[in-house]
Motif scaffolding. Structure first.
Motif, PDB file in Angstrom:
ATOM      1  N   HIS A 129      -2.353  -3.754   1.305  1.00 20.21           N
ATOM      2  CA  HIS A 129      -3.788  -3.745   1.031  1.00 20.21           C
ATOM      3  C   HIS A 129      -4.428  -5.055   1.514  1.00 20.21           C
ATOM      4  CE1 HIS A 129      -3.761  -0.112  -1.377  1.00 20.21           C
ATOM      5  NE2 HIS A 129      -2.901  -0.612  -2.236  1.00 20.21           N
ATOM      6  N   ARG A 147      -9.291  -9.428  -5.959  1.00 29.55           N
ATOM      7  CA  ARG A 147     -10.369  -8.872  -6.783  1.00 29.55           C
ATOM      8  C   ARG A 147     -10.611  -9.753  -8.008  1.00 29.55           C
ATOM      9  NH1 ARG A 147     -11.906  -3.421  -6.100  1.00 29.55           N
ATOM     10  NH2 ARG A 147     -10.711  -2.248  -4.539  1.00 29.55           N
ATOM     11  N   ASN A 166       0.849  -1.189   0.000  1.00 31.19           N
ATOM     12  CA  ASN A 166       0.000   0.000   0.000  1.00 31.19           C
ATOM     13  C   ASN A 166       0.884   1.238   0.000  1.00 31.19           C
ATOM     14  OD1 ASN A 166      -1.786   2.087   0.586  1.00 31.19           O
ATOM     15  ND2 ASN A 166      -2.982   0.880   2.028  1.00 31.19           N
ATOM     16  N   GLY A 186      -5.762   1.347  -4.169  1.00 32.61           N
ATOM     17  CA  GLY A 186      -6.862   0.410  -4.328  1.00 32.61           C
ATOM     18  C   GLY A 186      -7.603   0.556  -5.643  1.00 32.61           C
ATOM     19  N   ASP A 187      -7.815   1.781  -6.086  1.00 29.15           N
ATOM     20  CA  ASP A 187      -8.526   1.992  -7.347  1.00 29.15           C
ATOM     21  C   ASP A 187      -7.764   1.400  -8.521  1.00 29.15           C
ATOM     22  OD1 ASP A 187     -10.590   3.301  -6.075  1.00 29.15           O
ATOM     23  OD2 ASP A 187      -9.850   5.311  -6.528  1.00 29.15           O
ATOM     24  N   HIS A 229      -5.567  -1.111  -8.335  1.00 32.34           N
ATOM     25  CA  HIS A 229      -5.666  -2.574  -8.239  1.00 32.34           C
ATOM     26  C   HIS A 229      -6.967  -3.044  -8.896  1.00 32.34           C
ATOM     27  CE1 HIS A 229      -2.390  -4.333  -5.766  1.00 32.34           C
ATOM     28  NE2 HIS A 229      -2.212  -3.067  -5.396  1.00 32.34           N
ATOM     29  N   ALA A 230      -8.039  -2.295  -8.672  1.00 32.94           N
ATOM     30  CA  ALA A 230      -9.327  -2.663  -9.266  1.00 32.94           C
ATOM     31  C   ALA A 230      -9.271  -2.588 -10.791  1.00 32.94           C
ATOM     32  CB  ALA A 230     -10.425  -1.746  -8.732  1.00 32.94           C
ATOM     33  N   VAL A 285      -8.812  -6.052  -1.666  1.00 26.97           N
ATOM     34  CA  VAL A 285      -8.368  -4.871  -2.407  1.00 26.97           C
ATOM     35  C   VAL A 285      -7.259  -5.236  -3.393  1.00 26.97           C
ATOM     36  CG1 VAL A 285      -7.270  -2.588  -2.204  1.00 26.97           C
ATOM     37  CG2 VAL A 285      -9.040  -3.289  -0.564  1.00 26.97           C
TER      38      VAL A 285
END
Length: 212
Positions: free
Chosen positions: A22, A31, A16, A190-191, A193-194, A26
């Motif tokens: 994370h 995911r 992170n 996190g965004d 990673h998504a 996340v």
């Protein structure tokens, strides 16, 4: 089960940029599991500082070529192996340009191909070209990165794509989808990673459907 090994470095491990790691839901492998569903088994094998083939005396046990065979044997039979490495190869101590780093990646591809998959076909290999490093990486606190690594990070995709095409691998250029956080110049939030998980899920789904 469709078994997928995610073999990478700290961005696979989920470092992170704000500190720590994370949570699994996340991190992109977690995911990815959720996106693909129960018919798929996503195996997370990420380690901070991992290189393709280089030994780092400051951070031992980080050479991907040393760790990959054990991971392949442990988790076989595998349907897919995702190779997401190269960022740490850009550290100044290794004196590696984009062609040398791609040659290290090519050695990992070869290792997947020669490792017995418990009688199953050779896994499909996904070559991932890393995200770009952000300017001022040399001041980020991560030992080994000099400012020249930022320019080098922009040169990897072409060489990685060449390896993927020559070796018959799938290819994903992470830098066209995600980016490093400005907090530490190196890791995804996190965004991102998504975004990476979304792109990888689409790539794997499309390939599986096309071949079955």
């Amino acid at each position: 089960m469709i078994n997928v090994l995610c073999f990478g470095d700290s961005n696979t491990n989920g470092s992170n940029p704000a500190g720590g790691r994370h949570p699994r839901d996340v991190r992109w492998p977690g995911r990815l599991q959720r996106l693909l569903g129960d018919d798929w088994y996503i195996i997370e094998e990420g380690l901070g500082g991992r290189t393709t083939v280089f030994d780092n005396p400051v951070e031992p046990h980080r050479s991907g070529i040393e760790a990959l065979p054990g991971a392949l044997i442990t988790h076989r039979p595998l349907d897919y192996v995702i190779l997401s490495l190269g960022t740490n190869d850009m550290k100044a101590m290794f004196h590696a340009d984009e062609r040398v780093i791609a040659a290290g990646l090519d050695m990992l591809v070869h290792e997947v191909k020669i490792t017995d998959n418990r009688g199953a076909p050779t896994p499909r290999i996904v070559v991932v070209s890393p995200i770009y490093l952000r300017p001022d990486i040399s001041g980020s606190g991560f030992i080994g990165f000099e400012e020249s690594a930022v320019e080098l990070s922009h040169k990897l995709a072409r060489e990685y794509r060449r390896v993927a095409e020559q070796q018959g691998c799938l290819f994903l250029d992470a830098a066209q989808i995600t980016e490093a956080s400005d907090l530490d110049k190196l890791h995804m939030d996190g965004d991102n990673h998504a975004k990476f998980a979304d792109a990888m899920a689409a790539l794997l789904r499309d390939d599986w459907v096309a071949r079955h």
